[in-house]
Design a protein around this motif. Structure first.
Motif, PDB file in Angstrom:
ATOM      1  N   VAL A   7       0.837  -1.201   0.000  1.00 49.51           N
ATOM      2  CA  VAL A   7       0.000   0.000   0.000  1.00 49.51           C
ATOM      3  C   VAL A   7       0.874   1.255   0.000  1.00 49.51           C
ATOM      4  O   VAL A   7       0.612   2.211  -0.740  1.00 49.51           O
ATOM      5  N   LEU A  10       2.159   1.651  -3.492  1.00 50.20           N
ATOM      6  CA  LEU A  10       1.105   2.114  -4.402  1.00 50.20           C
ATOM      7  C   LEU A  10       0.816   3.598  -4.179  1.00 50.20           C
ATOM      8  O   LEU A  10       0.616   4.354  -5.131  1.00 50.20           O
ATOM      9  N   ALA A  11       0.803   4.014  -2.915  1.00 45.97           N
ATOM     10  CA  ALA A  11       0.546   5.420  -2.597  1.00 45.97           C
ATOM     11  C   ALA A  11       1.637   6.302  -3.185  1.00 45.97           C
ATOM     12  O   ALA A  11       1.371   7.404  -3.686  1.00 45.97           O
ATOM     13  N   ARG A  15       1.245   9.173  -6.028  1.00 49.33           N
ATOM     14  CA  ARG A  15       1.593  10.516  -5.550  1.00 49.33           C
ATOM     15  C   ARG A  15       0.626  11.003  -4.466  1.00 49.33           C
ATOM     16  O   ARG A  15       0.048  12.070  -4.551  1.00 49.33           O
ATOM     17  N   ILE A  16       0.447  10.158  -3.449  1.00 49.72           N
ATOM     18  CA  ILE A  16      -0.337  10.548  -2.276  1.00 49.72           C
ATOM     19  C   ILE A  16       0.491  10.245  -1.038  1.00 49.72           C
ATOM     20  O   ILE A  16       0.890   9.106  -0.820  1.00 49.72           O
ATOM     21  N   GLU A  17       0.742  11.255  -0.220  1.00 48.38           N
ATOM     22  CA  GLU A  17       1.562  11.119   0.984  1.00 48.38           C
ATOM     23  C   GLU A  17       0.687  10.596   2.125  1.00 48.38           C
ATOM     24  O   GLU A  17       0.301  11.345   3.024  1.00 48.38           O
ATOM     25  N   LEU A  18       0.353   9.310   2.079  1.00 46.30           N
ATOM     26  CA  LEU A  18      -0.547   8.748   3.096  1.00 46.30           C
ATOM     27  C   LEU A  18       0.103   8.750   4.476  1.00 46.30           C
ATOM     28  O   LEU A  18       1.305   8.514   4.605  1.00 46.30           O
ATOM     29  N   GLU A  19      -0.729   8.990   5.495  1.00 46.89           N
ATOM     30  CA  GLU A  19      -0.243   8.861   6.874  1.00 46.89           C
ATOM     31  C   GLU A  19      -0.221   7.385   7.251  1.00 46.89           C
ATOM     32  O   GLU A  19      -0.944   6.571   6.668  1.00 46.89           O
ATOM     33  N   GLU A  22      -3.497   5.765   7.868  1.00 47.18           N
ATOM     34  CA  GLU A  22      -4.272   5.533   6.642  1.00 47.18           C
ATOM     35  C   GLU A  22      -3.790   4.271   5.931  1.00 47.18           C
ATOM     36  O   GLU A  22      -4.582   3.520   5.378  1.00 47.18           O
ATOM     37  N   HIS A  25      -5.211   1.234   7.726  1.00 45.11           N
ATOM     38  CA  HIS A  25      -6.640   1.110   7.486  1.00 45.11           C
ATOM     39  C   HIS A  25      -6.909   0.607   6.059  1.00 45.11           C
ATOM     40  O   HIS A  25      -7.699  -0.306   5.844  1.00 45.11           O
ATOM     41  N   LEU A  26      -6.197   1.209   5.098  1.00 47.83           N
ATOM     42  CA  LEU A  26      -6.409   0.865   3.684  1.00 47.83           C
ATOM     43  C   LEU A  26      -5.969  -0.565   3.378  1.00 47.83           C
ATOM     44  O   LEU A  26      -6.622  -1.261   2.593  1.00 47.83           O
TER      45      LEU A  26
ATOM     46  N   ASN B 345       2.500  15.300  -3.694  1.00 47.42           N
ATOM     47  CA  ASN B 345       2.141  14.259  -2.729  1.00 47.42           C
ATOM     48  C   ASN B 345       1.383  14.838  -1.535  1.00 47.42           C
ATOM     49  O   ASN B 345       0.398  14.267  -1.077  1.00 47.42           O
ATOM     50  N   ARG B 348      -2.230  16.103  -2.669  1.00 44.80           N
ATOM     51  CA  ARG B 348      -3.192  15.025  -2.910  1.00 44.80           C
ATOM     52  C   ARG B 348      -3.589  14.333  -1.604  1.00 44.80           C
ATOM     53  O   ARG B 348      -4.722  13.884  -1.451  1.00 44.80           O
ATOM     54  N   GLU B 349      -2.666  14.284  -0.666  1.00 44.06           N
ATOM     55  CA  GLU B 349      -2.993  13.743   0.658  1.00 44.06           C
ATOM     56  C   GLU B 349      -4.009  14.646   1.365  1.00 44.06           C
ATOM     57  O   GLU B 349      -4.984  14.170   1.935  1.00 44.06           O
ATOM     58  N   ILE B 361      -5.821   4.120  -5.157  1.00 39.68           N
ATOM     59  CA  ILE B 361      -4.851   3.075  -4.794  1.00 39.68           C
ATOM     60  C   ILE B 361      -5.281   1.730  -5.402  1.00 39.68           C
ATOM     61  O   ILE B 361      -4.458   0.992  -5.949  1.00 39.68           O
ATOM     62  N   THR B 364      -4.592   1.842  -9.075  1.00 36.44           N
ATOM     63  CA  THR B 364      -3.151   1.772  -9.314  1.00 36.44           C
ATOM     64  C   THR B 364      -2.673   0.324  -9.209  1.00 36.44           C
ATOM     65  O   THR B 364      -1.861  -0.142 -10.012  1.00 36.44           O
TER      66      THR B 364
END
Lengths: 96, 499
Positions: A7, A10-11, A15-19, A22, A25-26, B345, B348-349, B361, B364
């Motif tokens: 995950v 994939l993040a 291009r998503i800076e997941l915490e 998150e 959870h995901l 990044n 988007r977050e 996700i 992707t």
């Protein structure tokens, strides 16, 4: 099947800076969702052709004529930052 | 006045019995009165709407010929751009953005003198079945404010049921017009893919997305369909053919001799008892009207939902790459030290909500090397099998029918963190998007166990949208006679007084 590291990777691709919370959870939710959607493989035999789109379109052409378009001001009106009729973006390349 | 049908309102404007300005003001007053409770609107453009209305009144005064819906107000789903009017798609990433151009649908509405009241609430980027995924808070169902109005177009459906607007525009990628219509007792149509231009519609899943009309009656939906439909050179997937004669079909009120298929796989287990009861009664009404009822089987429909939750996320993961913090919308963390990628990044977050992240996700993953064939590739094959099922069914019958949604409106919060349970709401609507044909939801009564609206889905082949209106119009007339008026008459008042 899908790990926490998967995950996180994939993040990064998306291009998503997941915490961290998150990602945890995901990972659990994606495991459940992927388990459910994997059912498509039951009927997707080699003899079935794929469909990517409902319309059998190939290329759609139109005459190449000049028509009204946005002014630079209009095109830049929603930009977070602009400079000299251009989008101003953060640095793309490093210093060296 | 606001409880009239759009066609009646247009006739009153054309006859000079009321000005469009007064009609528009009446709806703006209604919004001011009830939208605090309903939250159908994200933005109300009172000034713009009144200016449009005055233009219609001036045109009428000059004796110009008016379009069939001229002067009638409409609510626009916030996924469609309107020049200068905030467009958010229910997302924080577009907060404050004002588009520099009009969608083709908006241009057509303006040219027809339809007055755009404002932008309606929706699940973020149209991903959801309850409007709870809006970054701006949920919309409440006017039939019961503790319940969802459907989604993703819950703002549009609720605005109709709350008499805040007689017409609305929705978009339907997996059921986002039809399911909200079903749970609010209104009419919603997903036209044939390519039947209404997607130019100016913010893309979620490009091979599935389709804009369409929402209204309180079948005829009103048809009148709106004729205005917004048709070929558009700005959309390369727009079909270059005339709009099917939907208004004439809506007025026929005759289904004698039509062959109507009941889809065996869209019913039974997982469907609420009261939904099935009202659906089965509707089948008998159609039989009584002289239609031939035939049971048909579409064996691959059970794979439609899994295929959809691979195809739609895959396409969304690509489409939503445009929200990159560079050209429009939110930008977070640009301190002149961070790189473009780091800013992207962080933006988007901060800008996307949980469901949008989940789908990006997932998509992707489905598109990544090593998994592509097993997931996205297999889903594309299922799409072929669904199309084959429809082709076989339409060789036997003129239209198919089913319940629109397996349940009536559920409580806000009930399924909020159970994605799979939420996805099941679209089990009967998704096959149509995968195949690209057309479908309509009309109200078919209230479920006995909860007193909430039930929707009936009518499905027709591609570019046979007129058949939806023929069946829908005939059923609506039969229901109204049986009920002693439209279903909306049974809706509770939102103000405590007489509606």
């Amino acid at each position: 099947m899908i790990s926490r590291d998967d995950v996180a990777h994939l993040a990064q691709l998306a291009r998503i800076e997941l915490e961290a919370s998150e990602i945890d959870h995901l990972a659990g939710q994606l495991e459940v969702i992927l388990g459910a959607v994997a059912r498509v493989q039951e009927v997707a035999g080699a003899d079935v052709a794929p469909t990517s789109h409902p319309l059998p379109l190939k290329n759609v052409f139109r005459p190449d004529v000049i028509r009204p378009s946005l002014t630079p001001e209009e095109a830049l009106s929603g930009a977070p930052a602009s400079e000299e009729q251009r989008f101003r973006v953060p640095q793309i390349l490093g210093e060296e | 006045m606001i409880t009239q049908n759009a066609s009646e309102m247009a006739a009153a404007v054309a006859a000079g019995e009321i000005t469009s300005e007064a009609l528009t003001q009446a709806h703006l007053s209604r919004i001011a009165e009830v939208d605090e409770k309903v939250h159908a609107f994200l933005h109300v453009d009172a000034e713009g709407a009144l200016a449009q209305a005055r233009a219609v009144d001036a045109a009428r005064a000059k004796g110009e010929k008016l379009s069939p819906l001229a002067g009638v107000p409409l609510a626009l789903k916030d996924v469609m751009v309107q020049k200068g009017v905030p467009t958010t798609c229910g997302s924080k990433i577009l907060e404050g953005w004002r588009p520099p151009y009009d969608a083709t649908v908006v241009t057509k509405l303006k040219n027809a003198g339809v007055v755009i009241l404002g932008k309606t609430n929706m699940d973020e980027f149209a991903m959801g079945s309850s409007t709870e995924n809006s970054a701006y808070g949920p919309t409440h169902n006017p039939w019961d404010l503790t319940r969802i109005p459907g989604g993703s177009g819950g703002g549009s459906s609720a605005s109709l049921a709350a008499f805040e607007a007689p017409l609305a525009i929705g978009t339907d990628t997996g059921g986002s017009i039809r399911q909200p219509a079903a749970v609010t007792g209104t009419v919603g149509v997903k036209p044939t893919y390519g039947g209404v231009s997607r130019y100016g519609l913010v893309a979620f899943s490009s091979s599935l997305d389709q804009a369409g009309p929402c209204a309180r009656t079948v005829l009103d939906a048809a009148l709106l369909h004729e205005i917004i439909g048709g070929h558009d050179t700005y959309d390369s997937t727009s079909i270059d053919a005339p709009v099917p004669a939907v208004v004439a079909a809506a007025k026929m009120r005759n289904v004698k001799g039509m062959r109507i298929g009941v889809v065996r796989e869209l019913g039974g287990e997982g469907y609420q008892a009261g939904v099935l009861q009202r659906f089965n009664e509707s089948v008998e009404v159609l039989r009584g009207l002289g239609a031939e009822i035939i049971e048909v089987s579409c064996p691959h429909f059970e794979y439609a939902l899994p295929a959809y939750y691979l195809i739609a996320p895959s396409e969304c993961s690509s489409n939503l790459a445009r929200f990159d913090a560079m050209r429009f919308g939110l930008r977070v963390g640009d301190d002149r030290a961070r790189s473009a990628e780091e800013v992207m990044n962080l933006t988007r977050e901060a800008g996307f909500g949980p469901e949008v992240k989940r789908r990006i996700i997932l998509g992707t993953y489905a598109l990544s090397s090593g998994y592509y064939d097993a997931y996205y590739g297999s889903a594309q094959k299922v799409r072929t099998l669904i199309i084959n099922d429809f082709n076989a069914a339409f060789a036997q019958v003129d239209v198919l029918i089913s319940p629109t949604s397996p349940t009536t409106a559920f409580k806000i919060g009930e399924k909020a963190d159970d994605p799979l349970a939420m996805y099941l709401n679209d089990i009967a609507t998704i096959p149509v998007n995968l195949a690209g044909n057309c479908a309509m939801s009309i109200p078919c009564g209230l479920a006995p166990e909860d007193g909430l609206p039930v929707g009936l889905q009518i499905i027709a082949p591609a570019m046979a949208d007129d058949r939806l209106y023929r069946v829908g119009g005939a059923l609506e007339a039969a229901f109204n006679e049986a009920w002693g008026g439209p279903l909306m008459n049974m809706a509770p008042s939102l103000t405590g007084g007489v509606r």
